[in-house]
Scaffold this motif. Structure first.
Motif, PDB file in Angstrom:
ATOM      1  N   PRO A 126       0.845  -1.199   0.000  1.00  0.00           N
ATOM      2  CA  PRO A 126       0.000   0.000   0.000  1.00  0.00           C
ATOM      3  C   PRO A 126       0.877   1.244   0.000  1.00  0.00           C
ATOM      4  O   PRO A 126       2.030   1.219   0.456  1.00  0.00           O
ATOM      5  N   VAL A 127       0.331   2.329  -0.512  1.00  0.00           N
ATOM      6  CA  VAL A 127       1.115   3.548  -0.687  1.00  0.00           C
ATOM      7  C   VAL A 127       1.707   4.034   0.635  1.00  0.00           C
ATOM      8  O   VAL A 127       2.881   4.422   0.696  1.00  0.00           O
ATOM      9  N   SER A 128       0.910   4.021   1.697  1.00  0.00           N
ATOM     10  CA  SER A 128       1.410   4.534   2.977  1.00  0.00           C
ATOM     11  C   SER A 128       2.571   3.694   3.492  1.00  0.00           C
ATOM     12  O   SER A 128       3.562   4.234   4.006  1.00  0.00           O
ATOM     13  N   ALA A 129       2.498   2.363   3.347  1.00  0.00           N
ATOM     14  CA  ALA A 129       3.594   1.499   3.786  1.00  0.00           C
ATOM     15  C   ALA A 129       4.824   1.720   2.925  1.00  0.00           C
ATOM     16  O   ALA A 129       5.957   1.747   3.428  1.00  0.00           O
ATOM     17  N   ALA A 130       4.616   1.870   1.608  1.00  0.00           N
ATOM     18  CA  ALA A 130       5.745   2.125   0.716  1.00  0.00           C
ATOM     19  C   ALA A 130       6.421   3.439   1.084  1.00  0.00           C
ATOM     20  O   ALA A 130       7.657   3.529   1.124  1.00  0.00           O
ATOM     21  N   TYR A 131       5.622   4.461   1.375  1.00  0.00           N
ATOM     22  CA  TYR A 131       6.205   5.750   1.742  1.00  0.00           C
ATOM     23  C   TYR A 131       7.021   5.652   3.029  1.00  0.00           C
ATOM     24  O   TYR A 131       8.148   6.157   3.105  1.00  0.00           O
ATOM     25  N   VAL A 132       6.466   4.999   4.056  1.00  0.00           N
ATOM     26  CA  VAL A 132       7.178   4.885   5.337  1.00  0.00           C
ATOM     27  C   VAL A 132       8.515   4.186   5.138  1.00  0.00           C
ATOM     28  O   VAL A 132       9.562   4.646   5.632  1.00  0.00           O
ATOM     29  N   LEU A 133       8.509   3.082   4.417  1.00  0.00           N
ATOM     30  CA  LEU A 133       9.723   2.293   4.240  1.00  0.00           C
ATOM     31  C   LEU A 133      10.773   3.061   3.454  1.00  0.00           C
ATOM     32  O   LEU A 133      11.947   3.126   3.848  1.00  0.00           O
ATOM     33  N   ILE A 134      10.370   3.690   2.349  1.00  0.00           N
ATOM     34  CA  ILE A 134      11.337   4.388   1.498  1.00  0.00           C
ATOM     35  C   ILE A 134      11.800   5.677   2.159  1.00  0.00           C
ATOM     36  O   ILE A 134      12.977   6.049   2.048  1.00  0.00           O
ATOM     37  N   ALA A 135      10.897   6.355   2.863  1.00  0.00           N
ATOM     38  CA  ALA A 135      11.290   7.582   3.555  1.00  0.00           C
ATOM     39  C   ALA A 135      12.302   7.293   4.653  1.00  0.00           C
ATOM     40  O   ALA A 135      13.261   8.046   4.854  1.00  0.00           O
ATOM     41  N   ALA A 136      12.092   6.191   5.376  1.00  0.00           N
ATOM     42  CA  ALA A 136      13.024   5.827   6.444  1.00  0.00           C
ATOM     43  C   ALA A 136      14.411   5.525   5.890  1.00  0.00           C
ATOM     44  O   ALA A 136      15.429   5.855   6.506  1.00  0.00           O
ATOM     45  N   LEU A 137      14.448   4.902   4.700  1.00  0.00           N
ATOM     46  CA  LEU A 137      15.734   4.485   4.133  1.00  0.00           C
ATOM     47  C   LEU A 137      16.367   5.539   3.230  1.00  0.00           C
ATOM     48  O   LEU A 137      17.599   5.655   3.180  1.00  0.00           O
ATOM     49  N   GLY A 138      15.547   6.289   2.484  1.00  0.00           N
ATOM     50  CA  GLY A 138      16.093   7.149   1.445  1.00  0.00           C
ATOM     51  C   GLY A 138      16.112   8.631   1.733  1.00  0.00           C
ATOM     52  O   GLY A 138      16.980   9.350   1.209  1.00  0.00           O
ATOM     53  N   ALA A 139      15.186   9.131   2.552  1.00  0.00           N
ATOM     54  CA  ALA A 139      15.113  10.577   2.785  1.00  0.00           C
ATOM     55  C   ALA A 139      16.389  11.148   3.405  1.00  0.00           C
ATOM     56  O   ALA A 139      16.834  12.231   3.007  1.00  0.00           O
ATOM     57  N   PRO A 140      17.022  10.463   4.378  1.00  0.00           N
ATOM     58  CA  PRO A 140      18.257  11.024   4.932  1.00  0.00           C
ATOM     59  C   PRO A 140      19.355  11.206   3.886  1.00  0.00           C
ATOM     60  O   PRO A 140      20.129  12.167   3.953  1.00  0.00           O
ATOM     61  N   ALA A 141      19.443  10.294   2.916  1.00  0.00           N
ATOM     62  CA  ALA A 141      20.459  10.422   1.876  1.00  0.00           C
ATOM     63  C   ALA A 141      20.211  11.661   1.025  1.00  0.00           C
ATOM     64  O   ALA A 141      21.149  12.419   0.706  1.00  0.00           O
ATOM     65  N   LEU A 142      18.957  11.889   0.644  1.00  0.00           N
ATOM     66  CA  LEU A 142      18.634  13.076  -0.145  1.00  0.00           C
ATOM     67  C   LEU A 142      18.913  14.349   0.651  1.00  0.00           C
ATOM     68  O   LEU A 142      19.401  15.343   0.098  1.00  0.00           O
ATOM     69  N   ALA A 143      18.610  14.305   1.946  1.00  0.00           N
ATOM     70  CA  ALA A 143      18.886  15.478   2.790  1.00  0.00           C
ATOM     71  C   ALA A 143      20.386  15.724   2.907  1.00  0.00           C
ATOM     72  O   ALA A 143      20.847  16.877   2.882  1.00  0.00           O
ATOM     73  N   ASP A 144      21.170  14.647   3.020  1.00  0.00           N
ATOM     74  CA  ASP A 144      22.626  14.797   3.110  1.00  0.00           C
ATOM     75  C   ASP A 144      23.223  15.382   1.838  1.00  0.00           C
ATOM     76  O   ASP A 144      24.304  15.984   1.861  1.00  0.00           O
ATOM     77  N   LEU A 145      22.543  15.186   0.707  1.00  0.00           N
ATOM     78  CA  LEU A 145      23.021  15.741  -0.561  1.00  0.00           C
ATOM     79  C   LEU A 145      22.614  17.202  -0.737  1.00  0.00           C
ATOM     80  O   LEU A 145      22.953  17.818  -1.755  1.00  0.00           O
ATOM     81  N   GLY A 146      21.894  17.750   0.224  1.00  0.00           N
ATOM     82  CA  GLY A 146      21.581  19.171   0.191  1.00  0.00           C
ATOM     83  C   GLY A 146      20.152  19.528  -0.128  1.00  0.00           C
ATOM     84  O   GLY A 146      19.806  20.717  -0.167  1.00  0.00           O
ATOM     85  N   LEU A 147      19.299  18.530  -0.367  1.00  0.00           N
ATOM     86  CA  LEU A 147      17.903  18.848  -0.639  1.00  0.00           C
ATOM     87  C   LEU A 147      17.190  19.242   0.644  1.00  0.00           C
ATOM     88  O   LEU A 147      17.436  18.649   1.696  1.00  0.00           O
TER      89      LEU A 147
END
Length: 647
Positions: free
Chosen positions: A473-494
């Motif tokens: 489901p979309v909400s589960a996909a968002y939680v999982l990907i946000a937990a794993l991927g959002a910090p990397a994007l933030a570290d790159l300056g976004l």
């Protein structure tokens, strides 16, 4: 009420659930209505701590899931009562989750990883995890359960993984403690959100449905777009956009609006897979449309500590862009096929609909005003439920009497049952990510593979979203990907809002992208179309899901500068107006190959203009506009090109 009482309850209650009668049916009605009322009450007062909220929510809803959802999806939910195994699982889940509720004070005050863990705690914890997984399998399928089990396996086998992903390993005791006893698992913020304002937002949507919101939104959409070329498809787009204020659920949008629009689209000339794909993409937009965007945006607010009203405000222009993309495609497709709109005499008048039923929009205004006044989403959504009940008495056609009120309360709890196990599974996975250090490891891998390139990192996130989002489901996909991927994007300056909005939009594509495209499959079944053909057509129509996140990353749609935002919005509108003409090879006539190439270059310049500062973007936009005008002049001056002669 035009439909019978049983049909009305069937319409409000989610598809796939049993509707038992007799003593069991009355008991379920009272319990579900009670937990809904209690959740609403907590929205206005100081609610108890997270342990009580989460364990009470799970103790009530998980056992009922076993009574309402058959063990096999092929079972006819209305054809039989719960089996012996269903009752056994309901009793076991009630006991083990109820133990957590009874032990809430002890769990909350014990010292993590050093306080006493009783044998009863261990047994209850293990059984609770298994019960949650089985409840999840029954409600949304096996995929997220497999993902959860893989993460648990990863936690237990840490030393045996390759060096980049290796960790010291977690014992069964530590794992159960993290998931069952601590606020990192079943009591973490994801489950708290599901048990509080996700519940009340869903209740708000159900109350709007019970008061006739679907009929009113459909009448408005018919009045606005029904008379235009390809009217039924445009009705699907407009009605699904408005339906986003009810549920934020893509499949729910397909089932409700698609039942009317898909047959109308097929009758007007759209092929079955085209009708299903248009309805699919229109319904996906409901989860992107403020003010109710599903559980994902509520979780995003907690993830980022950004006020919900801010996220909703930044979501307005992207949501409009998405629907501009859909509308331009449908409009061109309709003109190309010579389709006609519906007769105005057969359509409701917008003025009459608003005069008679416009009062049902008042609770939505209440929601926005309370959020602007910085009240919590929990209180704001609870107040909207109450206001929707009160405002319904303005007209007999929208009135929510005692019987409808009871159905609405039960329907809200039943709808929440589709969210509760998903949120709990996501919380279990989040707990594993936290205790294994996987978050840091994945961030390091993304940073290393991208070489510091934001574009490559966004592409990796898109691929991760596609793979991990399969069947989730979309909400589960968002939680999982946000937990794993959002910090990397933030570290790159976004900016953190850009990182999470990119992931939120990418997570929507799992419902339309083959081979596992849940929303597209539902729409295909309703249209009698091949599911995979519908999925690939949905990818073409819903291309904004893949392109708008790039503007989040490199453009200014999420910028505080209004001129920059408006500029990006304007050039992206131009881009989405041109692209259907390129893919379909048609404007006012069939296009030659040079004309299509010229329009493609013009569209590319407009898209490029949105991927940087406005100071340089205006030059690309000017070039794109000049090429568009040149091509338009060529098309109007040239001879018509037959379909056989077109390139």
């Amino acid at each position: 009420m035009d439909m019978s009482w049983d049909d009305f309850r069937k319409f409000i209650f989610p598809h796939g659930q049993r509707r038992p009668g007799g003593l069991l049916g009355h008991a379920i009605t009272l319990v579900t209505a009670g937990i809904c009322l209690l959740t609403l009450y907590w929205g206005f007062v100081i609610s108890p701590g997270p342990y009580v909220i989460c364990f009470l929510h799970l103790t009530v809803l998980i056992p009922i899931i076993f009574l309402l959802y058959p063990a096999r999806p092929t079972d006819e939910p209305d054809s039989h009562m719960p089996t012996t195994m269903d009752w056994l699982l309901a009793i076991v889940s009630f006991l083990v989750l109820g133990w957590g509720l009874l032990s809430a004070d002890r769990f909350e005050t014990r010292i993590p990883y050093s306080g006493e863990i009783r044998t009863t705690d261990m047994i209850a914890g293990i059984l609770a995890i298994l019960c949650v997984f089985e409840a999840t399998r029954r409600t949304v399928g096996l995929v997220i359960v497999v993902v959860g089990l893989l993460f648990i396996g990863y936690a237990l086998t840490g030393p045996y993984w390759p060096s980049v992903f290796a960790h010291r390993g977690s014992t069964v005791v530590d794992l159960v403690e993290s998931i069952y006893l601590l606020q990192t698992g079943m009591v973490n913020f994801i489950v708290v959100i599901a048990a509080t304002f996700v519940f009340t937002f869903i209740t708000f949507g159900v109350f709007l449905q019970v008061s006739g919101g679907i009929r009113i939104f459909t009448d408005l959409a018919m009045g606005i777009a029904g008379h235009r070329k390809g009217g039924p498809a445009k009705v699907a787009i407009v009605s699904s956009a408005m339906m986003g204020t009810l549920s934020g659920s893509t499949i729910s949008n397909v089932v409700t609006t698609g039942a009317l629009t898909i047959p109308m689209m097929k009758k007007s000339g759209f092929k079955p897979h085209e009708a299903a794909a248009i309805e699919t993409c229109a319904s996906v937009g409901g989860a992107l449309t403020p003010p109710m965007m599903g559980a994902g945006v509520l979780i995003m607010s907690e993830f980022t500590n950004i006020p919900l009203i801010t996220l909703l405000g930044f979501s307005i222009l992207p949501a409009i862009l998405y629907y501009v993309s859909l509308y331009s495609y449908v409009d061109l497709k309709s003109r190309k096929a010579g389709m006609k709109g519906l007769s105005r005499d057969q359509l409701p008048r917008v003025r009459d609909v608003l005069r008679h039923d416009g009062h049902i929009f008042v609770p939505i205004v209440v929601l926005v005003v309370l959020l602007l006044l910085e009240y919590t989403p929990y209180l704001a959504s609870s107040a909207c439920v109450v206001s929707s009940l009160l405002i319904s008495f303005f007209r007999a056609s929208t009135r929510i009497g005692p019987r409808k009120l009871l159905v609405a309360l039960e329907g809200a709890s039943r709808a929440t049952m589709g969210i509760t196990p998903i949120a709990t599974c996501a919380a279990i996975i989040y707990a594993v990510i936290a205790i294994t250090g996987l978050l840091v490891k994945v961030t390091s891998v993304i940073l290393a593979l991208s070489g510091g390139s934001i574009l490559l990192a966004v592409i990796f996130i898109a691929l991760m979203s596609y793979v991990l989002g399969m069947g989730l489901p979309v909400s589960a996909a968002y939680v999982l990907i946000a937990a794993l991927g959002a910090p990397a994007l933030a570290d790159l300056g976004l900016p953190i809002i850009a990182a999470h909005m990119i992931i939120f939009w990418f997570s929507q594509d799992s419902t339309i992208t083959p081979p596992i495209c849940m929303t597209a499959i539902v729409a295909a079944r309703m249209a009698g179309a091949p599911p995979m053909k519908t999925g690939f057509q949905s990818m073409l129509i819903g291309k904004a899901l893949y392109l708008v996140p790039l503007v989040f990353a490199f453009g200014n749609l999420l910028d505080d500068s209004m001129p920059e935002m408006v500029f990006d919005f304007a050039v992206m509108c131009g881009f989405f107006l041109l692209m259907p003409r390129v893919t379909e090879g048609y404007h006012t006539r069939y296009l030659t190959l040079p004309e299509r190439v010229l329009l493609a270059v013009a569209g590319g310049l407009l898209f490029w203009a949105a991927l940087g500062p406005m100071a340089t973007g205006v030059y690309y936009a000017a070039g794109g506009l000049a090429l568009t005008l040149l091509c338009h002049k060529m098309i109007t001056a040239g001879r018509p090109v037959s379909s056989e002669a077109r390139s």
